[in-house]
Design a protein around this motif. Structure first.
Motif, PDB file in Angstrom:
ATOM      1  N   GLU A  24       0.563   4.131  16.643  1.00 20.35           N
ATOM      2  CA  GLU A  24      -0.201   5.329  16.990  1.00 20.35           C
ATOM      3  C   GLU A  24      -0.473   6.258  15.815  1.00 20.35           C
ATOM      4  N   GLU A  25       0.348   6.200  14.763  1.00 22.11           N
ATOM      5  CA  GLU A  25       0.293   7.201  13.699  1.00 22.11           C
ATOM      6  C   GLU A  25      -0.986   7.093  12.865  1.00 22.11           C
ATOM      7  N   PRO A  26      -1.797   8.175  12.807  1.00 23.80           N
ATOM      8  CA  PRO A  26      -3.054   8.116  12.060  1.00 23.80           C
ATOM      9  C   PRO A  26      -2.954   8.661  10.631  1.00 23.80           C
ATOM     10  N   GLU A  27      -1.972   9.504  10.358  1.00 25.02           N
ATOM     11  CA  GLU A  27      -1.923  10.212   9.072  1.00 25.02           C
ATOM     12  C   GLU A  27      -1.237   9.334   8.026  1.00 25.02           C
ATOM     13  N   PRO A  28      -1.864   9.114   6.854  1.00 24.45           N
ATOM     14  CA  PRO A  28      -1.348   8.133   5.905  1.00 24.45           C
ATOM     15  C   PRO A  28       0.091   8.353   5.442  1.00 24.45           C
ATOM     16  N   ALA A  29       0.452   9.576   5.041  1.00 23.82           N
ATOM     17  CA  ALA A  29       1.807   9.802   4.539  1.00 23.82           C
ATOM     18  C   ALA A  29       2.843   9.587   5.635  1.00 23.82           C
ATOM     19  N   ALA A  30       2.535  10.035   6.837  1.00 20.68           N
ATOM     20  CA  ALA A  30       3.456   9.819   7.955  1.00 20.68           C
ATOM     21  C   ALA A  30       3.521   8.340   8.311  1.00 20.68           C
ATOM     22  N   ARG A  31       2.386   7.671   8.266  1.00 15.95           N
ATOM     23  CA  ARG A  31       2.353   6.239   8.569  1.00 15.95           C
ATOM     24  C   ARG A  31       3.191   5.456   7.547  1.00 15.95           C
ATOM     25  N   ALA A  32       3.094   5.865   6.285  1.00 17.74           N
ATOM     26  CA  ALA A  32       3.893   5.216   5.240  1.00 17.74           C
ATOM     27  C   ALA A  32       5.385   5.407   5.494  1.00 17.74           C
ATOM     28  N   GLU A  33       5.774   6.610   5.902  1.00 20.94           N
ATOM     29  CA  GLU A  33       7.196   6.873   6.164  1.00 20.94           C
ATOM     30  C   GLU A  33       7.689   6.084   7.366  1.00 20.94           C
ATOM     31  N   VAL A  34       6.835   5.936   8.380  1.00 19.61           N
ATOM     32  CA  VAL A  34       7.206   5.112   9.533  1.00 19.61           C
ATOM     33  C   VAL A  34       7.449   3.670   9.090  1.00 19.61           C
ATOM     34  N   LEU A  35       6.562   3.151   8.244  1.00 25.62           N
ATOM     35  CA  LEU A  35       6.718   1.784   7.754  1.00 25.62           C
ATOM     36  C   LEU A  35       8.015   1.630   6.962  1.00 25.62           C
ATOM     37  N   GLU A  36       8.293   2.587   6.084  1.00 24.85           N
ATOM     38  CA  GLU A  36       9.537   2.534   5.309  1.00 24.85           C
ATOM     39  C   GLU A  36      10.745   2.614   6.233  1.00 24.85           C
ATOM     40  N   GLY A  37      10.642   3.439   7.276  1.00 29.40           N
ATOM     41  CA  GLY A  37      11.748   3.555   8.211  1.00 29.40           C
ATOM     42  C   GLY A  37      12.011   2.263   8.959  1.00 29.40           C
ATOM     43  N   ILE A  38      10.942   1.604   9.380  1.00 28.92           N
ATOM     44  CA  ILE A  38      11.094   0.323  10.071  1.00 28.92           C
ATOM     45  C   ILE A  38      11.737  -0.693   9.137  1.00 28.92           C
ATOM     46  N   ALA A  39      11.277  -0.710   7.900  1.00 25.39           N
ATOM     47  CA  ALA A  39      11.833  -1.653   6.931  1.00 25.39           C
ATOM     48  C   ALA A  39      13.295  -1.354   6.635  1.00 25.39           C
ATOM     49  N   ARG A  40      13.653  -0.081   6.660  1.00 23.51           N
ATOM     50  CA  ARG A  40      15.057   0.292   6.418  1.00 23.51           C
ATOM     51  C   ARG A  40      15.961  -0.266   7.516  1.00 23.51           C
ATOM     52  N   LEU A  41      15.470  -0.270   8.739  1.00 25.88           N
ATOM     53  CA  LEU A  41      16.265  -0.727   9.875  1.00 25.88           C
ATOM     54  C   LEU A  41      16.177  -2.235  10.093  1.00 25.88           C
ATOM     55  N   ASP A  42      15.042  -2.825   9.707  1.00 26.34           N
ATOM     56  CA  ASP A  42      14.843  -4.259   9.946  1.00 26.34           C
ATOM     57  C   ASP A  42      14.070  -4.853   8.768  1.00 26.34           C
ATOM     58  N   PRO A  43      14.700  -4.931   7.588  1.00 28.83           N
ATOM     59  CA  PRO A  43      13.956  -5.355   6.394  1.00 28.83           C
ATOM     60  C   PRO A  43      13.344  -6.744   6.499  1.00 28.83           C
ATOM     61  N   GLN A  44      14.070  -7.693   7.040  1.00 31.54           N
ATOM     62  CA  GLN A  44      13.529  -9.047   7.135  1.00 31.54           C
ATOM     63  C   GLN A  44      12.372  -9.123   8.124  1.00 31.54           C
ATOM     64  N   GLY A  45      12.542  -8.503   9.266  1.00 31.95           N
ATOM     65  CA  GLY A  45      11.503  -8.539  10.279  1.00 31.95           C
ATOM     66  C   GLY A  45      10.244  -7.812   9.866  1.00 31.95           C
ATOM     67  N   GLU A  46      10.370  -6.865   8.951  1.00 31.35           N
ATOM     68  CA  GLU A  46       9.221  -6.062   8.560  1.00 31.35           C
ATOM     69  C   GLU A  46       8.466  -6.649   7.380  1.00 31.35           C
ATOM     70  N   ALA A  47       9.044  -7.626   6.680  1.00 28.56           N
ATOM     71  CA  ALA A  47       8.418  -8.138   5.466  1.00 28.56           C
ATOM     72  C   ALA A  47       7.011  -8.669   5.721  1.00 28.56           C
ATOM     73  N   ALA A  48       6.825  -9.444   6.784  1.00 25.11           N
ATOM     74  CA  ALA A  48       5.501 -10.005   7.073  1.00 25.11           C
ATOM     75  C   ALA A  48       4.505  -8.919   7.422  1.00 25.11           C
ATOM     76  N   ALA A  49       4.939  -7.940   8.208  1.00 28.78           N
ATOM     77  CA  ALA A  49       4.044  -6.840   8.585  1.00 28.78           C
ATOM     78  C   ALA A  49       3.640  -6.027   7.367  1.00 28.78           C
ATOM     79  N   ALA A  50       4.595  -5.823   6.447  1.00 33.16           N
ATOM     80  CA  ALA A  50       4.295  -5.056   5.239  1.00 33.16           C
ATOM     81  C   ALA A  50       3.263  -5.780   4.389  1.00 33.16           C
ATOM     82  N   ALA A  51       3.393  -7.089   4.272  1.00 30.90           N
ATOM     83  CA  ALA A  51       2.435  -7.861   3.474  1.00 30.90           C
ATOM     84  C   ALA A  51       1.027  -7.742   4.046  1.00 30.90           C
ATOM     85  N   ALA A  52       0.931  -7.568   5.345  1.00 30.96           N
ATOM     86  CA  ALA A  52      -0.371  -7.507   6.003  1.00 30.96           C
ATOM     87  C   ALA A  52      -1.111  -6.209   5.732  1.00 30.96           C
ATOM     88  N   VAL A  53      -0.428  -5.186   5.250  1.00 38.54           N
ATOM     89  CA  VAL A  53      -1.100  -3.901   5.006  1.00 38.54           C
ATOM     90  C   VAL A  53      -1.269  -3.617   3.519  1.00 38.54           C
TER      91      VAL A  53
END
Length: 248
Positions: free
Chosen positions: A154-183
């Motif tokens: 849902e997050e539209p604002e870039p800086a907040a969206r980036a922090e959400v992504l970093e937060g997800i990766a902090r909690l689930d680094p392996q699961g987030e790797a593929a999603a991170a590559a996609a962006v």
């Protein structure tokens, strides 16, 4: 949030027998009250003093854990929300604990997630961004990870969206790797692409041509890091410079 009962029980806590960076925590109740007051200067000063006492140079204390429920309520009620959230996040992040059981302060912040998670939908981008950081620092994966994944959608604002992504990766680094590559795509905001590179590397992903291209495209890094922890962000960014020429 019911402002009338915001500080209920404050004076019943054993502040004089608890300690922070400067000794007795008997001053904490007055500082918390000042945060909720109408005097802007007094509220700013109180927040500054709390940073210096319950999160002194990133160290936490027994008084830090005791203050957490009141700080969470203050943030949820809209008093200096972003600043108070940053204080809570710093306390949750800290592993430099003095006079308090290991992990007790982080656990105290995690206990407040039901109060804090609604702030992920705040109308203020800075509050949403800071909340995402706080939530991930609790390491309470079962509660925090679904909330951050939902916010990512849902997050539209870039800086907040980036922090959400970093937060997800902090909690689930392996699961987030593929999603991170996609962006890493150039169509994505620069802040999100930078977070994606960090998330991929934190997950142990190899350095790739898309990462190489992305990092070069983001130079200079200073504007991107301005809304984040500037020193840490720039350290991470510049630490990758030597990797730019090292490709498989």
């Amino acid at each position: 949030m019911d402002l009338v009962h915001l500080l209920d029980g404050l004076d019943a806590r054993p502040w004089s027998s608890l300690s922070h960076a400067y000794g007795s925590a008997e001053d904490v109740p007055d500082l918390l009250r000042a945060l909720t007051g109408a005097d802007v200067d007094a509220a700013d000063e109180a927040l500054s003093e709390l940073y210096g006492s319950v999160l002194h140079q990133r160290t936490v204390y027994a008084a830090s854990a005791e203050a957490v429920p009141f700080l969470a309520g203050i943030a949820a009620a809209g008093h200096r929300t972003a600043g108070v959230l940053a204080l809570l996040g710093g306390m949750a992040e800290s592993e430099d604990e003095y006079g308090v059981a290991p992990g007790a302060v982080r656990a105290a912040v995690a206990d407040q997630l039901p109060l804090l998670l609604p702030l992920l939908a705040s109308p203020e981008p800075e509050v949403r961004r800071t909340t995402a950081w706080v939530v991930s620092q609790t390491r309470a994966t079962a509660i925090a990870l679904p909330a951050l994944r939902a916010r990512w959608d849902e997050e539209p604002e870039p800086a907040a969206r980036a922090e959400v992504l970093e937060g997800i990766a902090r909690l689930d680094p392996q699961g987030e790797a593929a999603a991170a590559a996609a962006v890493l795509d150039p169509s994505q905001p620069a802040e999100v692409r930078m977070a994606a590179v960090f998330a991929s590397l934190d997950a142990g992903a190899p350095w790739t041509e898309p990462m190489h291209t992305t990092m070069l495209s983001l130079l200079p890094a200073d504007p991107l890091c301005s809304d984040l922890d500037l020193v840490l962000c720039l350290e991470r960014f510049t630490g990758l410079v030597g990797t730019f020429s090292v490709l498989p």
